[in-house]
Structure formats: structure tokens, C-alpha cells
Write a protein that holds these residues in place. Structure first.
Motif, PDB file in Angstrom:
ATOM      1  N   THR A 184       1.006  -1.119  -0.031  1.00 21.37           N
ATOM      2  CA  THR A 184      -0.108  -0.046   0.026  1.00 21.37           C
ATOM      3  C   THR A 184       0.829   1.155   0.053  1.00 21.37           C
ATOM      4  O   THR A 184       1.946   1.525   0.833  1.00 21.37           O
ATOM      5  N   LEU A 185       0.567   2.208  -0.842  1.00 14.73           N
ATOM      6  CA  LEU A 185       1.343   3.333  -0.964  1.00 14.73           C
ATOM      7  C   LEU A 185       0.436   4.737  -0.555  1.00 14.73           C
ATOM      8  O   LEU A 185      -0.738   4.887  -0.808  1.00 14.73           O
ATOM      9  N   GLU A 186       1.020   5.661   0.380  1.00 14.75           N
ATOM     10  CA  GLU A 186       0.458   7.006   0.208  1.00 14.75           C
ATOM     11  C   GLU A 186       1.185   7.877  -0.594  1.00 14.75           C
ATOM     12  O   GLU A 186       2.394   7.684  -0.447  1.00 14.75           O
ATOM     13  N   ILE A 187       0.566   8.592  -1.308  1.00 17.53           N
ATOM     14  CA  ILE A 187       1.246   9.401  -2.485  1.00 17.53           C
ATOM     15  C   ILE A 187       0.914  10.714  -2.096  1.00 17.53           C
ATOM     16  O   ILE A 187       0.172  11.150  -1.462  1.00 17.53           O
ATOM     17  N   ALA A 188       1.990  11.832  -2.628  1.00 17.71           N
ATOM     18  CA  ALA A 188       1.647  13.229  -2.635  1.00 17.71           C
ATOM     19  C   ALA A 188       0.754  13.590  -3.642  1.00 17.71           C
ATOM     20  O   ALA A 188       0.178  12.836  -4.528  1.00 17.71           O
ATOM     21  N   GLN A 189      -0.159  14.534  -2.878  1.00 19.22           N
ATOM     22  CA  GLN A 189      -1.428  15.115  -3.585  1.00 19.22           C
ATOM     23  C   GLN A 189      -1.256  15.401  -5.201  1.00 19.22           C
ATOM     24  O   GLN A 189      -0.293  15.741  -5.371  1.00 19.22           O
ATOM     25  N   GLY A 190      -1.916  14.608  -5.722  1.00 20.90           N
ATOM     26  CA  GLY A 190      -1.909  14.983  -7.207  1.00 20.90           C
ATOM     27  C   GLY A 190      -1.086  14.206  -7.999  1.00 20.90           C
ATOM     28  O   GLY A 190      -0.539  14.564  -9.075  1.00 20.90           O
ATOM     29  N   ALA A 191      -0.262  13.335  -7.479  1.00 18.36           N
ATOM     30  CA  ALA A 191       0.808  12.803  -8.052  1.00 18.36           C
ATOM     31  C   ALA A 191       0.409  11.215  -8.654  1.00 18.36           C
ATOM     32  O   ALA A 191       1.504  10.618  -8.986  1.00 18.36           O
ATOM     33  N   LEU A 192      -0.519  11.080  -8.955  1.00 11.69           N
ATOM     34  CA  LEU A 192      -1.134   9.605  -9.382  1.00 11.69           C
ATOM     35  C   LEU A 192      -0.342   9.305 -10.752  1.00 11.69           C
ATOM     36  O   LEU A 192       0.307   8.307 -10.712  1.00 11.69           O
ATOM     37  N   GLU A 193      -0.415  10.168 -11.743  1.00 17.43           N
ATOM     38  CA  GLU A 193       0.426   9.737 -12.934  1.00 17.43           C
ATOM     39  C   GLU A 193       1.786   9.560 -12.772  1.00 17.43           C
ATOM     40  O   GLU A 193       2.358   8.724 -13.399  1.00 17.43           O
ATOM     41  N   ILE A 208      -2.648   0.616  -3.883  1.00 15.16           N
ATOM     42  CA  ILE A 208      -2.351  -0.954  -3.502  1.00 15.16           C
ATOM     43  C   ILE A 208      -1.679  -1.476  -4.749  1.00 15.16           C
ATOM     44  O   ILE A 208      -2.278  -1.257  -5.941  1.00 15.16           O
ATOM     45  N   CYS A 209      -0.782  -2.113  -4.678  1.00 10.41           N
ATOM     46  CA  CYS A 209       0.349  -2.717  -5.471  1.00 10.41           C
ATOM     47  C   CYS A 209       0.222  -4.258  -5.302  1.00 10.41           C
ATOM     48  O   CYS A 209       0.610  -4.576  -4.315  1.00 10.41           O
ATOM     49  N   LYS A 210       0.281  -5.194  -6.344  1.00  4.71           N
ATOM     50  CA  LYS A 210       0.681  -6.703  -6.191  1.00  4.71           C
ATOM     51  C   LYS A 210       1.755  -6.818  -6.787  1.00  4.71           C
ATOM     52  O   LYS A 210       2.336  -6.312  -7.717  1.00  4.71           O
ATOM     53  N   VAL A 211       3.014  -7.251  -5.854  1.00  2.77           N
ATOM     54  CA  VAL A 211       4.350  -7.232  -6.259  1.00  2.77           C
ATOM     55  C   VAL A 211       4.557  -8.715  -6.253  1.00  2.77           C
ATOM     56  O   VAL A 211       4.478  -9.473  -5.418  1.00  2.77           O
ATOM     57  N   ALA A 212       5.525  -9.234  -7.018  1.00  3.38           N
ATOM     58  CA  ALA A 212       6.230 -10.499  -7.372  1.00  3.38           C
ATOM     59  C   ALA A 212       7.775 -10.445  -7.244  1.00  3.38           C
ATOM     60  O   ALA A 212       8.269  -9.532  -7.657  1.00  3.38           O
ATOM     61  N   GLY A 239      -9.523   4.819   1.423  1.00  7.23           N
ATOM     62  CA  GLY A 239      -9.102   4.447   2.698  1.00  7.23           C
ATOM     63  C   GLY A 239      -7.834   5.255   3.176  1.00  7.23           C
ATOM     64  O   GLY A 239      -7.484   6.214   2.509  1.00  7.23           O
ATOM     65  N   SER A 240      -7.174   4.558   4.096  1.00  7.26           N
ATOM     66  CA  SER A 240      -5.961   5.137   4.560  1.00  7.26           C
ATOM     67  C   SER A 240      -4.923   5.238   3.561  1.00  7.26           C
ATOM     68  O   SER A 240      -3.928   6.207   3.707  1.00  7.26           O
ATOM     69  N   ALA A 241      -4.677   4.349   2.496  1.00  9.41           N
ATOM     70  CA  ALA A 241      -3.754   4.260   1.520  1.00  9.41           C
ATOM     71  C   ALA A 241      -4.200   5.084   0.326  1.00  9.41           C
ATOM     72  O   ALA A 241      -5.561   4.914  -0.004  1.00  9.41           O
ATOM     73  N   ALA A 287       5.196   8.859  -0.410  1.00  4.71           N
ATOM     74  CA  ALA A 287       5.499   9.253   1.030  1.00  4.71           C
ATOM     75  C   ALA A 287       5.567   8.158   1.767  1.00  4.71           C
ATOM     76  O   ALA A 287       6.334   8.373   2.630  1.00  4.71           O
ATOM     77  N   ARG A 288       4.798   7.023   1.878  1.00  4.84           N
ATOM     78  CA  ARG A 288       5.060   6.068   2.822  1.00  4.84           C
ATOM     79  C   ARG A 288       4.556   4.770   1.837  1.00  4.84           C
ATOM     80  O   ARG A 288       3.602   4.546   1.208  1.00  4.84           O
ATOM     81  N   SER A 289       5.235   3.482   2.227  1.00  2.00           N
ATOM     82  CA  SER A 289       4.616   2.198   1.830  1.00  2.00           C
ATOM     83  C   SER A 289       4.564   1.418   2.827  1.00  2.00           C
ATOM     84  O   SER A 289       5.286   1.400   3.972  1.00  2.00           O
ATOM     85  N   THR A 290       3.764   0.345   2.964  1.00  2.00           N
ATOM     86  CA  THR A 290       3.485  -0.715   3.794  1.00  2.00           C
ATOM     87  C   THR A 290       3.270  -1.917   2.993  1.00  2.00           C
ATOM     88  O   THR A 290       2.689  -1.728   2.061  1.00  2.00           O
ATOM     89  N   SER A 291       4.140  -2.954   3.307  1.00  2.00           N
ATOM     90  CA  SER A 291       3.940  -4.200   2.602  1.00  2.00           C
ATOM     91  C   SER A 291       3.424  -5.318   3.343  1.00  2.00           C
ATOM     92  O   SER A 291       3.662  -5.516   4.670  1.00  2.00           O
ATOM     93  N   ALA A 292       2.734  -6.300   2.869  1.00  2.00           N
ATOM     94  CA  ALA A 292       2.339  -7.661   3.583  1.00  2.00           C
ATOM     95  C   ALA A 292       2.629  -8.578   2.565  1.00  2.00           C
ATOM     96  O   ALA A 292       2.479  -8.605   1.297  1.00  2.00           O
TER      97      ALA A 292
END
Length: 171
Positions: free
Chosen positions: A71-80, A105-109, A100-102, A130-135
Motif C-alpha cells: 500500500t502506498l501513500e502518495i503526494a497530493q495529485g501525483a497519481l500519474e 495498492i500494488c501486487k508485487v512478485a 481508505g488510509s492508503a 510518501a510512505r509504503s507498507t507491505s504484506a
């Protein structure tokens, strides 16, 4: 084309069970004319319902045995900008903007935990992250699927030609 009818579902189900089947085989298995099967498939392709006929790849069987969701939290307006950064990382299989709070969300292999760590560092190196969390996924509980969802909606029956109304071929 917003809704699938019984014939559309039968064609998709048959294709899943027999991915190498051609139009003639599909028409026989679904008991419709070949031209009908072909036109229905073409219509579902044009509507974007059927998106391809390529092989499904099991990345774990191909050596990428570590699967993680990030899951990523990104800077405002930085989607592209983040989209471009993630697209440049081959290990990122899928990415979605979410609520939600993120923000994403990315799926990574990866081939190993060390390989996953390198990928996570690449993701975090994006100036817009800005921040990432992985599971890390431990096991697959439900495989990717779509037919149960398609079958969950009530569908209209498809009228058959007289020759298909009975098993003897007579109306």
C-alpha cells in the motif's frame, strides 16, 4: 453490452474449460450456430468483456515465489507520476488507486525476500511516494476468478432455434 445472457455465460464458461476450442467446437458445446458463437464472442471482445486469449501465467511456477501487496501513500495529485514510476518496475504486477488510509495498492512478485526488498526500495525511491507498507502473502486462499461473479446475476434465457429445442431435432 452491459449484461451477459445465458449464451454469453455458456461461451465464456466453455472457453475457460476448453481454451484451445475454436468457433466450431464452441458452437457444438454450447449448441448454437457457429456464426452465432463467433458474433457473440466478437461482441464481448468489442465491449471489452473478453480482454484476451493469451496464456495465463503462474508467476510462482516461473520462479517468482514471493508475492506481496504494497500500500502506498502518495503526494497530493501525483497519481500519474507514481503510475509512471511503478510501470517502470517489472515486479509490479498490478496497481490500483484505492479509497481508505492508503492511496494505492500494488501486487508485487519477487524471486526471494532479498529481491522483494530491492523492489520495495525501488518503489520507495519514487519522489511521489510518501510512505509504503507491505504484506507478504503466505498462501492463496481463493484463486483469481470471475465466473462465480458473472453467474451470480440473474440471466435471461436465450431462445433456441427449433432444431435445438428437443434432443431429436424436431420441434
Amino acid at each position: 453490452m452491459a449484461e451477459l445472457d445465458a449464451l454469453d455465460l455458456a461461451l465464456v464458461t466453455t472457453l475457460r474449460a476448453h481454451p484451445h476450442a475454436g468457433a466450431l467446437e464452441l458452437s457444438r458445446r454450447t449448441r448454437v450456430a457457429r456464426a452465432t458463437a463467433e458474433s457473440r464472442l466478437r461482441r464481448m471482445e468489442q465491449a471489452g468483456i473478453i480482454t484476451g486469449y493469451g496464456p495465463d501465467i503462474d508467476v510462482a511456477a516461473a520462479g517468482f515465489t514471493v508475492l506481496a501487496f504494497v500500500t502506498l501513500e502518495i503526494a497530493q495529485g501525483a497519481l500519474e507520476a507514481v503510475r509512471a514510476d511503478l510501470a517502470a518496475i517489472p515486479a509490479v504486477l498490478e496497481a490500483y488507486a484505492v479509497t481508505g488510509s492508503a492511496d494505492m495498492i500494488c501486487k508485487v512478485a519477487a524471486t526471494s525476500h532479498a529481491d522483494l526488498q530491492r523492489t520495495l526500495l525501488l518503489i520507495d525511491s519514487s519522489p511521489s511516494v510518501a510512505r509504503s507498507t507491505s504484506a507478504i502473502a503466505l498462501s492463496e486462499v481463493i484463486a483469481p476468478r470471475d465466473l462465480p461473479l458473472l453467474r451470480s446475476r440473474p440471466v435471461a434465457a436465450v431462445p433456441r432455434s427449433p432444431a435445438f429445442r428437443s434432443s431429436t431435432g424436431t420441434p
